[in-house]
Design a protein around this motif. Structure first.
Motif, PDB file in Angstrom:
ATOM      1  N   LEU A 109       0.924  -1.481  -0.137  1.00  0.00           N
ATOM      2  CA  LEU A 109       0.040   0.356   0.188  1.00  0.00           C
ATOM      3  C   LEU A 109       0.680   1.116   0.071  1.00  0.00           C
ATOM      4  O   LEU A 109       0.745   2.902  -0.592  1.00  0.00           O
ATOM      5  N   LEU A 110       2.396   1.726   1.061  1.00  0.00           N
ATOM      6  CA  LEU A 110       2.690   2.725   0.824  1.00  0.00           C
ATOM      7  C   LEU A 110       3.471   2.708  -0.101  1.00  0.00           C
ATOM      8  O   LEU A 110       4.067   3.312  -0.579  1.00  0.00           O
ATOM      9  N   TYR A 111       3.720   1.686  -1.170  1.00  0.00           N
ATOM     10  CA  TYR A 111       4.388   1.289  -1.739  1.00  0.00           C
ATOM     11  C   TYR A 111       4.171   1.935  -3.423  1.00  0.00           C
ATOM     12  O   TYR A 111       4.795   2.776  -3.972  1.00  0.00           O
ATOM     13  N   GLN A 112       3.106   1.819  -3.033  1.00  0.00           N
ATOM     14  CA  GLN A 112       2.135   2.392  -4.499  1.00  0.00           C
ATOM     15  C   GLN A 112       1.609   3.820  -4.054  1.00  0.00           C
ATOM     16  O   GLN A 112       1.887   3.961  -4.862  1.00  0.00           O
ATOM     17  N   GLN A 113       1.975   4.094  -3.395  1.00  0.00           N
ATOM     18  CA  GLN A 113       1.267   5.695  -3.194  1.00  0.00           C
ATOM     19  C   GLN A 113       2.831   6.759  -3.325  1.00  0.00           C
ATOM     20  O   GLN A 113       2.433   7.457  -3.920  1.00  0.00           O
ATOM     21  N   LEU A 114       3.961   5.722  -3.053  1.00  0.00           N
ATOM     22  CA  LEU A 114       5.176   6.555  -3.028  1.00  0.00           C
ATOM     23  C   LEU A 114       5.698   6.762  -4.773  1.00  0.00           C
ATOM     24  O   LEU A 114       5.830   7.467  -5.499  1.00  0.00           O
ATOM     25  N   PHE A 115       5.780   5.502  -5.558  1.00  0.00           N
ATOM     26  CA  PHE A 115       6.478   4.547  -6.244  1.00  0.00           C
ATOM     27  C   PHE A 115       6.209   4.510  -7.400  1.00  0.00           C
ATOM     28  O   PHE A 115       6.447   4.599  -8.569  1.00  0.00           O
ATOM     29  N   HIS A 116       4.579   5.282  -7.493  1.00  0.00           N
ATOM     30  CA  HIS A 116       3.968   5.138  -8.419  1.00  0.00           C
ATOM     31  C   HIS A 116       3.939   6.979  -9.096  1.00  0.00           C
ATOM     32  O   HIS A 116       3.106   7.246  -9.834  1.00  0.00           O
ATOM     33  N   SER A 117       4.371   7.850  -7.390  1.00  0.00           N
ATOM     34  CA  SER A 117       4.388   9.144  -9.005  1.00  0.00           C
ATOM     35  C   SER A 117       4.871   9.655  -8.622  1.00  0.00           C
ATOM     36  O   SER A 117       5.929  10.108 -10.318  1.00  0.00           O
ATOM     37  N   PHE A 118       7.032   9.212  -7.803  1.00  0.00           N
ATOM     38  CA  PHE A 118       7.862   9.414  -7.916  1.00  0.00           C
ATOM     39  C   PHE A 118       9.331   8.869  -8.214  1.00  0.00           C
ATOM     40  O   PHE A 118       9.298   7.650  -7.911  1.00  0.00           O
ATOM     41  N   ASN A 119       9.599   9.385  -9.073  1.00  0.00           N
ATOM     42  CA  ASN A 119      11.026   8.593 -10.090  1.00  0.00           C
ATOM     43  C   ASN A 119      12.501   8.577  -9.074  1.00  0.00           C
ATOM     44  O   ASN A 119      13.041   7.843  -9.639  1.00  0.00           O
ATOM     45  N   LYS A 120      12.433   9.690  -8.242  1.00  0.00           N
ATOM     46  CA  LYS A 120      13.803   9.348  -7.414  1.00  0.00           C
ATOM     47  C   LYS A 120      13.440  10.248  -5.884  1.00  0.00           C
ATOM     48  O   LYS A 120      12.331  10.924  -5.451  1.00  0.00           O
ATOM     49  N   ILE A 121      13.838   8.842  -5.399  1.00  0.00           N
ATOM     50  CA  ILE A 121      13.199   8.828  -3.390  1.00  0.00           C
ATOM     51  C   ILE A 121      14.281   8.329  -2.350  1.00  0.00           C
ATOM     52  O   ILE A 121      14.575   7.816  -2.547  1.00  0.00           O
ATOM     53  N   SER A 122      14.033  10.090  -1.454  1.00  0.00           N
ATOM     54  CA  SER A 122      15.597   9.465  -0.865  1.00  0.00           C
ATOM     55  C   SER A 122      14.219   9.659   0.434  1.00  0.00           C
ATOM     56  O   SER A 122      13.619  10.585   0.859  1.00  0.00           O
ATOM     57  N   ILE A 123      14.657   7.931   1.603  1.00  0.00           N
ATOM     58  CA  ILE A 123      13.327   7.886   2.552  1.00  0.00           C
ATOM     59  C   ILE A 123      13.936   7.809   3.688  1.00  0.00           C
ATOM     60  O   ILE A 123      14.894   7.165   3.943  1.00  0.00           O
ATOM     61  N   ILE A 124      13.823   8.523   4.395  1.00  0.00           N
ATOM     62  CA  ILE A 124      14.264   8.769   5.580  1.00  0.00           C
ATOM     63  C   ILE A 124      13.588   8.353   6.733  1.00  0.00           C
ATOM     64  O   ILE A 124      12.875   9.283   7.210  1.00  0.00           O
ATOM     65  N   ALA A 125      13.968   7.499   7.588  1.00  0.00           N
ATOM     66  CA  ALA A 125      12.777   6.470   8.649  1.00  0.00           C
ATOM     67  C   ALA A 125      13.409   7.108  10.163  1.00  0.00           C
ATOM     68  O   ALA A 125      15.039   6.793   9.960  1.00  0.00           O
ATOM     69  N   ASP A 126      12.436   7.098  10.787  1.00  0.00           N
ATOM     70  CA  ASP A 126      12.673   7.109  11.806  1.00  0.00           C
ATOM     71  C   ASP A 126      13.798   6.125  12.829  1.00  0.00           C
ATOM     72  O   ASP A 126      12.554   5.076  12.159  1.00  0.00           O
TER      73      ASP A 126
END
Length: 382
Positions: A109-126
């Motif tokens: 679900l989260l992957y679909q939200q983020l990776f269906h839209s953006f071609n370069k993603i840097s994720i910083i997790a807590d």
């Protein structure tokens, strides 16, 4: 597509409560520094030298302090996506009862939200968040998102003490949790919806819930059935296309998610204009889409797939009532009947001029169209 940084990812497992939530704050890389400064100013105003944490606002303070903070945060130009899983609906005899399957489903679900839209993603997790979930999401990305010349991503962790944007994600996801757990006042719920209107890109619920806000006044006994059926048809399409990779299909998913989101969380907006859809798609990372493309490549194709979307001159919506369906019928009638009338006029004109030898609708090519024209002409004679 633009190149944002999904700057902070905050999972929140509410322990013995019924909800598991994940929230990602979405920022363009160029806006990170200024956003940090604005968030830090709000932190200092409300928390002085301490971290801005949702747990730092005690329940015995009431919702007044939390509301003041949310109002300040909603003025900042940032966006967020969230996934909300109702753990009480994860049946014990189903596959999601197992943590690995549960995480994989939530990752999707989260992957679909983020990776269906953006071609370069840097994720910083807590780094103090749910590490099992964060590690599972990192593995999910590595398996499903292959870097190349156009697509890239990375996942890292940081301390909330060092990154005020993680504090921002923590405060918002904690506030959302209070609303879903029904531990909030009506005033906090109202402020929650104001935050959604200004800053939310999407909230994915599983299973889908009906809105927290009071139902709009119903004028027909079938309104509830109409809304539930229309919402279900939308959910079916989204569920069947979770692995879509074609650009056109991804645009349809992003648009439908937005219409569902507005329907559930901001019904006062009524119809969503074409301009608003284009603006939303741009915020989701897509280049500007033409109005014609919205109509022909997105809305029309969604309807072909069985998704129920009402429309009128004001825009589009998931139908909530019988009147919404009537609006759609009137819209179709207003578009189709004038075209049929004009075709009938042209046909009769050439028939007269050619003494019956030229019939625009002759032959086997247009039987349905011929029937429409003749039916309308007969109705005008009676």
């Amino acid at each position: 597509m633009t190149n944002p940084e999904i700057s902070t990812l905050k999972p929140k497992n509410r322990g013995a409560t019924d909800y598991f939530l994940v929230l990602a704050v979405v920022l363009n890389e160029s806006a990170i520094t200024s956003t940090k400064q604005q968030v830090d100013a709000i932190r200092k105003r409300h928390f002085q030298s301490g971290e801005m944490k949702s747990s730092g606002v005690k329940n015995n303070d009431g919702d007044h302090r939390r509301i003041r903070i949310l109002r300040d945060l909603s003025k900042i130009d940032f966006k967020f996506c969230a996934v909300v899983i109702d753990k009480s609906k994860v049946f014990k005899d189903g596959g999601l009862q197992y943590k690995q399957s549960f995480f994989k489903f939530t990752n999707g679900l989260l992957y679909q939200q983020l990776f269906h839209s953006f071609n370069k993603i840097s994720i910083i997790a807590d780094e103090h968040g749910d590490q099992k979930f964060i590690n599972s999401f990192r593995s999910y990305i590595e398996k499903n998102h292959k870097p190349d010349l156009f697509w890239d991503s990375d996942v890292s962790t940081a301390s909330s003490k060092e990154n005020v944007l993680i504090q921002l994600a923590d405060f918002i996801v904690g506030s959302i949790a209070r609303v879903y757990e029904e531990k909030s006042s009506p005033a906090l719920k109202e402020e929650y919806f104001n935050l959604l209107k200004n800053n939310a890109l999407d909230i994915q619920e599983w299973p889908t819930k009906y809105p927290f806000h009071p139902e709009l006044k119903s004028t027909n006994e079938f309104d509830s059935l109409i809304y539930k059926h229309a919402l279900n048809q939308a959910e079916v399409f989204l569920a069947e296309n979770t692995d879509a990779y074609q650009d056109e299909k991804i645009l349809q998913i992003a648009t439908l998610n937005h219409l569902v989101f507005i329907s559930k969380f901001d019904p006062s907006r009524d119809y969503v204009s074409t301009f608003d859809i284009i603006k939303h798609l741009k915020e989701r990372g897509f280049e500007t889409i033409s109005e014609q493309a919205i109509r022909s490549k997105i809305i029309a194709k969604l309807r072909d797939e069985g998704v129920l979307i009402s429309s009128c001159t004001k825009g589009y919506k998931i139908p909530r009532s019988y009147q919404d369906l009537k609006d759609f019928v009137e819209r179709v009638d207003g578009l189709v009947r004038p075209l049929i009338d004009r075709l009938g006029i042209a046909r009769r004109s050439f028939m007269v001029a050619s003494q019956g030898k030229v019939d625009l609708l002759s032959g086997a090519g247009f039987p349905e169209l011929t029937a429409f024209v003749e039916t309308i002409e007969k109705s005008r004679k009676h």
